[in-house]
Design a protein around this motif. Structure first.
Motif, short mmCIF file in Angstrom:
data_model
loop_
_atom_site.label_atom_id
_atom_site.label_comp_id
_atom_site.label_asym_id
_atom_site.label_seq_id
_atom_site.Cartn_x
_atom_site.Cartn_y
_atom_site.Cartn_z
N ILE A 10 37.53 -20.11 3.70
CA ILE A 10 37.96 -19.12 2.71
C ILE A 10 36.89 -19.09 1.62
O ILE A 10 36.61 -20.13 1.01
CB ILE A 10 39.33 -19.48 2.11
N PRO A 11 36.26 -17.94 1.37
CA PRO A 11 35.21 -17.89 0.33
C PRO A 11 35.75 -18.31 -1.03
O PRO A 11 36.82 -17.87 -1.45
CB PRO A 11 34.79 -16.42 0.33
N ASN A 61 29.00 -16.54 -3.79
CA ASN A 61 27.95 -17.30 -3.14
C ASN A 61 28.28 -17.62 -1.68
O ASN A 61 27.38 -17.86 -0.88
CB ASN A 61 27.68 -18.61 -3.89
N ASP A 62 29.57 -17.65 -1.35
CA ASP A 62 30.00 -17.95 0.02
C ASP A 62 29.96 -16.70 0.91
O ASP A 62 30.33 -16.79 2.09
CB ASP A 62 31.41 -18.54 0.03
N LEU A 63 29.55 -15.58 0.39
CA LEU A 63 29.56 -14.33 1.17
C LEU A 63 28.23 -14.04 1.85
O LEU A 63 28.08 -13.00 2.49
CB LEU A 63 29.94 -13.16 0.27
N THR A 64 27.29 -14.95 1.75
CA THR A 64 26.00 -14.77 2.41
C THR A 64 25.63 -16.04 3.15
O THR A 64 26.10 -17.11 2.78
CB THR A 64 24.88 -14.44 1.39
N ALA A 108 39.69 -15.81 10.45
CA ALA A 108 40.94 -15.31 9.88
C ALA A 108 41.64 -14.38 10.85
O ALA A 108 42.85 -14.47 11.06
CB ALA A 108 40.66 -14.58 8.57
N GLY A 109 40.89 -13.48 11.47
CA GLY A 109 41.50 -12.49 12.35
C GLY A 109 42.06 -13.07 13.63
O GLY A 109 43.13 -12.68 14.08
N GLN A 116 30.95 -13.01 8.51
CA GLN A 116 31.55 -12.50 9.75
C GLN A 116 32.30 -13.62 10.47
O GLN A 116 33.38 -13.40 11.02
CB GLN A 116 30.49 -11.90 10.67
N ALA A 117 31.76 -14.82 10.44
CA ALA A 117 32.45 -15.96 11.05
C ALA A 117 33.76 -16.24 10.33
O ALA A 117 34.78 -16.54 10.96
CB ALA A 117 31.55 -17.19 11.05
N ILE A 118 33.75 -16.13 9.00
CA ILE A 118 34.98 -16.31 8.22
C ILE A 118 36.01 -15.24 8.61
O ILE A 118 37.18 -15.53 8.84
CB ILE A 118 34.69 -16.26 6.71
N ALA A 119 35.56 -14.00 8.73
CA ALA A 119 36.47 -12.91 9.09
C ALA A 119 37.02 -13.11 10.50
O ALA A 119 38.22 -12.90 10.74
CB ALA A 119 35.73 -11.57 9.00
N ASN A 120 36.18 -13.52 11.44
CA ASN A 120 36.65 -13.75 12.81
C ASN A 120 37.66 -14.89 12.85
O ASN A 120 38.66 -14.81 13.57
CB ASN A 120 35.48 -14.04 13.73
#
Length: 106
Positions: free
Chosen positions: A32-33, A37-40, A52-53, A46-50
């Motif tokens: 979880i960001p 700074n955790d968004l790059t 979660a999804g 994309q790995a975080i989104a995958n």
């Protein structure tokens, strides 16, 4: 009796694969960001989104019977209200996930 082939590209049978995102195999990274700074880099987000999804496919495999089963064991009225309201919402989340999961980037 037929036996399984030596290698069927399955890690359960000892097969290994290269890291999909090599930078994620080094150090620790949040699921979880915590800040911008955790968004790059974009591969990480994309790995975080995958992550979660695709947790829905694991969590919801029990189906919508999970919450009615839990409701039968609840002894507090306030908790019962929460459990009974979660079930339909989770069913709708799963329906959305099932509809959209095929659109996730590789």
């Amino acid at each position: 009796m037929d036996s399984l082939p030596q290698s069927c590209e399955n890690p359960d049978f000892g097969d290994t694969f290269p890291q999909a995102i090599p930078a994620l195999a080094v150090g620790q990274h949040p699921a979880i960001p915590r800040s911008d700074n955790d968004l790059t880099p974009s591969d990480h987000i994309q790995a975080i989104a995958n992550t979660a999804g695709f947790h829905f496919g694991t969590i919801e495999q029990g189906g919508t019977s999970l919450y009615p089963s839990l409701a039968q064991r609840v002894t507090n009225v306030e908790v019962l209200r929460a459990v009974l309201s979660i079930g339909p919402t989770e069913a709708m989340h799963f329906q959305t996930w099932q509809d959209k999961a095929g659109n996730a980037p590789a």
